[in-house]
Design a protein around this motif. Sequence first.
Motif, PDB file in Angstrom:
ATOM      1  N   SER A 642       0.826  -1.204   0.000  1.00  0.00           N
ATOM      2  CA  SER A 642       0.000   0.000   0.000  1.00  0.00           C
ATOM      3  C   SER A 642       0.862   1.256   0.000  1.00  0.00           C
ATOM      4  N   LYS A 643       1.979   1.216   0.757  1.00  0.00           N
ATOM      5  CA  LYS A 643       2.888   2.367   0.776  1.00  0.00           C
ATOM      6  C   LYS A 643       3.632   2.492  -0.543  1.00  0.00           C
ATOM      7  N   SER A 644       4.030   1.351  -1.118  1.00  0.00           N
ATOM      8  CA  SER A 644       4.710   1.381  -2.413  1.00  0.00           C
ATOM      9  C   SER A 644       3.792   1.935  -3.491  1.00  0.00           C
ATOM     10  N   ARG A 645       2.529   1.587  -3.399  1.00  0.00           N
ATOM     11  CA  ARG A 645       1.571   2.093  -4.391  1.00  0.00           C
ATOM     12  C   ARG A 645       1.442   3.606  -4.285  1.00  0.00           C
ATOM     13  N   GLU A 646       1.374   4.115  -3.074  1.00  0.00           N
ATOM     14  CA  GLU A 646       1.305   5.559  -2.885  1.00  0.00           C
ATOM     15  C   GLU A 646       2.536   6.246  -3.473  1.00  0.00           C
ATOM     16  N   ALA A 647       3.712   5.655  -3.244  1.00  0.00           N
ATOM     17  CA  ALA A 647       4.943   6.238  -3.776  1.00  0.00           C
ATOM     18  C   ALA A 647       4.955   6.210  -5.299  1.00  0.00           C
ATOM     19  N   PHE A 648       4.456   5.117  -5.872  1.00  0.00           N
ATOM     20  CA  PHE A 648       4.422   4.989  -7.334  1.00  0.00           C
ATOM     21  C   PHE A 648       3.461   6.006  -7.928  1.00  0.00           C
ATOM     22  N   GLU A 649       2.315   6.208  -7.297  1.00  0.00           N
ATOM     23  CA  GLU A 649       1.370   7.210  -7.773  1.00  0.00           C
ATOM     24  C   GLU A 649       1.961   8.606  -7.667  1.00  0.00           C
ATOM     25  N   THR A 650       2.735   8.852  -6.613  1.00  0.00           N
ATOM     26  CA  THR A 650       3.403  10.138  -6.478  1.00  0.00           C
ATOM     27  C   THR A 650       4.413  10.343  -7.593  1.00  0.00           C
ATOM     28  N   LEU A 651       5.143   9.278  -7.919  1.00  0.00           N
ATOM     29  CA  LEU A 651       6.098   9.358  -9.027  1.00  0.00           C
ATOM     30  C   LEU A 651       5.380   9.743 -10.311  1.00  0.00           C
ATOM     31  N   MET A 652       4.231   9.129 -10.574  1.00  0.00           N
ATOM     32  CA  MET A 652       3.483   9.407 -11.788  1.00  0.00           C
ATOM     33  C   MET A 652       2.897  10.818 -11.783  1.00  0.00           C
ATOM     34  N   ASP A 653       2.513  11.298 -10.607  1.00  0.00           N
ATOM     35  CA  ASP A 653       1.823  12.579 -10.531  1.00  0.00           C
ATOM     36  C   ASP A 653       2.756  13.771 -10.396  1.00  0.00           C
ATOM     37  N   GLN A 654       3.949  13.568  -9.819  1.00  0.00           N
ATOM     38  CA  GLN A 654       4.813  14.699  -9.538  1.00  0.00           C
ATOM     39  C   GLN A 654       6.007  14.794 -10.464  1.00  0.00           C
ATOM     40  N   SER A 655       6.261  13.778 -11.277  1.00  0.00           N
ATOM     41  CA  SER A 655       7.360  13.890 -12.234  1.00  0.00           C
ATOM     42  C   SER A 655       6.758  14.266 -13.577  1.00  0.00           C
ATOM     43  N   ALA A 656       7.370  13.782 -14.658  1.00  0.00           N
ATOM     44  CA  ALA A 656       6.910  14.178 -15.986  1.00  0.00           C
ATOM     45  C   ALA A 656       5.467  13.778 -16.242  1.00  0.00           C
ATOM     46  N   GLY A 657       4.978  12.746 -15.553  1.00  0.00           N
ATOM     47  CA  GLY A 657       3.609  12.315 -15.770  1.00  0.00           C
ATOM     48  C   GLY A 657       2.583  13.388 -15.454  1.00  0.00           C
ATOM     49  N   SER A 658       2.937  14.333 -14.574  1.00  0.00           N
ATOM     50  CA  SER A 658       1.991  15.390 -14.242  1.00  0.00           C
ATOM     51  C   SER A 658       1.717  16.304 -15.428  1.00  0.00           C
ATOM     52  N   MET A 659       2.563  16.219 -16.452  1.00  0.00           N
ATOM     53  CA  MET A 659       2.370  17.042 -17.640  1.00  0.00           C
ATOM     54  C   MET A 659       1.058  16.717 -18.340  1.00  0.00           C
ATOM     55  N   ARG A 660       0.501  15.549 -18.078  1.00  0.00           N
ATOM     56  CA  ARG A 660      -0.727  15.165 -18.771  1.00  0.00           C
ATOM     57  C   ARG A 660      -1.882  16.056 -18.363  1.00  0.00           C
ATOM     58  N   TYR A 661      -1.851  16.614 -17.139  1.00  0.00           N
ATOM     59  CA  TYR A 661      -2.922  17.508 -16.727  1.00  0.00           C
ATOM     60  C   TYR A 661      -2.874  18.810 -17.515  1.00  0.00           C
ATOM     61  N   VAL A 662      -1.663  19.319 -17.716  1.00  0.00           N
ATOM     62  CA  VAL A 662      -1.510  20.540 -18.518  1.00  0.00           C
ATOM     63  C   VAL A 662      -1.968  20.294 -19.945  1.00  0.00           C
ATOM     64  N   MET A 663      -1.588  19.125 -20.492  1.00  0.00           N
ATOM     65  CA  MET A 663      -1.981  18.805 -21.861  1.00  0.00           C
ATOM     66  C   MET A 663      -3.496  18.730 -21.997  1.00  0.00           C
ATOM     67  N   SER A 664      -4.167  18.162 -21.007  1.00  0.00           N
ATOM     68  CA  SER A 664      -5.626  18.046 -21.070  1.00  0.00           C
ATOM     69  C   SER A 664      -6.271  19.426 -21.041  1.00  0.00           C
ATOM     70  N   PHE A 665      -5.750  20.316 -20.211  1.00  0.00           N
ATOM     71  CA  PHE A 665      -6.295  21.670 -20.135  1.00  0.00           C
ATOM     72  C   PHE A 665      -6.082  22.407 -21.451  1.00  0.00           C
ATOM     73  N   ILE A 666      -4.888  22.252 -22.012  1.00  0.00           N
ATOM     74  CA  ILE A 666      -4.589  22.904 -23.282  1.00  0.00           C
ATOM     75  C   ILE A 666      -5.468  22.347 -24.399  1.00  0.00           C
ATOM     76  N   ALA A 667      -5.667  21.033 -24.395  1.00  0.00           N
ATOM     77  CA  ALA A 667      -6.526  20.426 -25.414  1.00  0.00           C
ATOM     78  C   ALA A 667      -7.944  20.970 -25.329  1.00  0.00           C
ATOM     79  N   ALA A 668      -8.424  21.194 -24.106  1.00  0.00           N
ATOM     80  CA  ALA A 668      -9.772  21.741 -23.943  1.00  0.00           C
ATOM     81  C   ALA A 668      -9.864  23.144 -24.522  1.00  0.00           C
ATOM     82  N   ILE A 669      -8.820  23.953 -24.303  1.00  0.00           N
ATOM     83  CA  ILE A 669      -8.820  25.319 -24.847  1.00  0.00           C
ATOM     84  C   ILE A 669      -8.822  25.293 -26.368  1.00  0.00           C
ATOM     85  N   ILE A 670      -7.988  24.439 -26.949  1.00  0.00           N
ATOM     86  CA  ILE A 670      -7.926  24.359 -28.412  1.00  0.00           C
ATOM     87  C   ILE A 670      -9.267  23.897 -28.984  1.00  0.00           C
ATOM     88  N   THR A 671      -9.861  22.906 -28.349  1.00  0.00           N
ATOM     89  CA  THR A 671     -11.144  22.396 -28.843  1.00  0.00           C
ATOM     90  C   THR A 671     -12.206  23.488 -28.810  1.00  0.00           C
TER      91      THR A 671
END
Length: 788
Positions: A642-671
């Motif tokens: 359970s702790k490893s899962r939390e750390a893995f999710e943090t890795l996905m959310d706080q490293s380059a993976g967090s860029m997907r939120y910016v991309m989604s917002f930008i895609a909404a503006i373009i659309t």
Amino acid sequence: MFSALDKKLFRDLGRMKMQAIAIGLVIAVGVVVLVMMDGLFNSLSQTKTTYYDRYRLAEVYAPAVRAPKHLLENLANVPGVDSVIGRIRGGGLVNLPQEDVPITAAIVSLPDHGAVRLNDIYLAEGKQIERGREDQILLLRSFAKAHGLQPGDRISATINGAKRKLEIAGLAQSPEFLLSMAPGDLAPDDKRYAVIWMSETSLGAAFDLKGAFSEALFSLTRDAKLPEVLDRVDQILANYGGTGAYGLEDQTSNRFLTEEIKGLATQSKILPPIFLAIAAFLLNIVISRMIQSEREQIGLLKAFGYSSMEVSAHYFKFVLAIAIGGALVGCLIGVWVGRSYADLFQQYYKFPFLVFRVDPQAFIIGILVSVFTASAGALFVLRKVFALTPAVAMRPPAPADYSRAGGFMAAVKRIFDQPTRMVLRRIARHPGRAFGAALGVGAGMGLSAASIGLMMTFTNVVDQTFDYVDRSDMTVVFAALRSTDTLNELRSLEGVTHVEPFRAVPVILRNGLHSHKGAVTGLLANPQQYRAVDKDLNPITLREDGIIIAKPLAKKLAISPGQKLFIEVQDGERPTLQMPVVGVAETLSGAPAYLEIGALNRALKQPNQISGAYLQIDEKLQAPLYEALKAMPVIAGASLKSKSREAFETLMDQSAGSMRYVMSFIAAIITFGIVYNSARIAFAERSRDLASLRVIGFTKGETAFVLLGELAIMVIMAVPIGIAFGLGLNAAIVEGFSTDLYQIPNQIQPEAFGTAGIAVLVSSVFSGWMVKRNMDGLDLVSALKTRE
């Protein structure tokens, strides 16, 4: 003073402010991605280089069991070595009252006298260790902050089987530990991995290494050849328990940071061109139709005596005002978003400093691309309009000959009512325009689908890793190799319901010129707790006659099933094994290699040896089980899934993976930008026609249907285009986000396309509502007047 055309320019910008803002946002988001990605890549790269140089991070690491200090002179004479130091490094456990399971710790020595010549530390808080104080330590700052520890506090630690009380003299940071990751974990976790610095005298006594070292650190000369240095160092340390020297590229913390930077470099090459190309395409469509709708005004200006050059300059000023304004806003927002991400990366990677810097070339490229694409769209239309005489240009364009479509229109007439026929007739007469608008909306939808799909895929990665691959509750790692009898000790513990062993062996895998430093993991043939799975997530049976490797590892080594793989063991007698690859596993993190544990032990001539175990536990008996594990000196670390899962999710959310939120917002503006502009321009082009319909008796609803029905058909046409574009874009984005450390599978997410379709629908409804509101307030007399 402003000229008449300049005053007209300001009036036009005010009259079309909503369209100008929408177009400017489309331009801005493309520039945002370019500036943000360029800034993050430059900032992390330069900060890494500066930090490493300033604190003299070693370029080669050579672990050993026990090597006398006089060997340092021999190591220093190795060709290519600039300097070398010996230090003591071992493992331990930190026991904190608020934590259920013991926390793995790396314990590193500091010289009793003089400065640290390699792998220096940055003292963030507190003071250095006092001479003669064997109970004082420096503690990794990120671990201390995660547990609320401060200088002056005391902690309990188990070092080489002995429990000790230690006083925290200060909190330190080091380029060697930018990320704190316990052995066997999938992701860094500040709470679950401690680094302790102690005096060499104190640590030497704890590990019985007085006058010896367990790790040599090297800096190299500029002309050093790393493979030759590693080979020579291994030869010198071979008789002293050397487990294989390795370069900085294989050092855990540096590898994560390097992969992050590589990922940003890949993303900066893939994502900004995609976003800029979409923005440029949409901008070209919008500007072209906008100027086409100004045809009569252009003819009127020419009739008043303005030359084609003067009129061109006027419209280019209009285009440049929007393009440059949007690009400048994009630059500012890109810097702001980039700085925010830089602060996030600084916290995640524990840099003591990080300065966000954007290459000026990124600003220039963003502005030039925006201006060029906007100007190209304007020039294409102006060229056609200027070819006309003022009298012809002031009149609406002559309708084309559609007599050949009589059969089609007759069929349409029999089936549909009059407003619907008008909608279909306009689309049939301007198919290129309708398709271009549909293509624009489809591009926005595809971008939204790819961004939303990436977010869903990240969630699936976590679920698949911790629900299908790892089905255990806890992993325990032993301080040294243990016999399989230790499994009985674990099974006897209250609260343990199932135990499965594993063995991890450090190796270098080679296939010709390709190599990888990692580990071979020995598991049961049909494990239930931690499994190798195929691309369909079906468990793979491990075999005794060959090795199974991860898909990214197979790609890195350029090897496929059936080929032989050389395995250079970096432990014990360090044999070199040769085994065929018998399968490829679908892994989502790391690059593991699997072998049946019995076959691995036989190949190493070390029967019944294990490195740790996967446990299933009874939740009701967790507390006594954790206390029992803390009391077992053979355990070097324990981690809850359970702790490893939390750390893995943090890795996905706080490293380059967090860029997907910016991309989604930008895609909404373009659309939204393309849908809204398409509706507004269609209204501007047909305002006189719509007013005529109102005059001859059409209701407001019927008139709105004539205009918005065209928008609805355009959106319907855009759906298959968006699906096709989204599939291709998803593959490109997945490639940009995947690294050697974690892989993002190229999975089709139907929900993503459904969500993107709903987003387009909502944008269309909102845009249609705004346009209808303008239609309802249309001045029929003004709209019907002939401009003279």
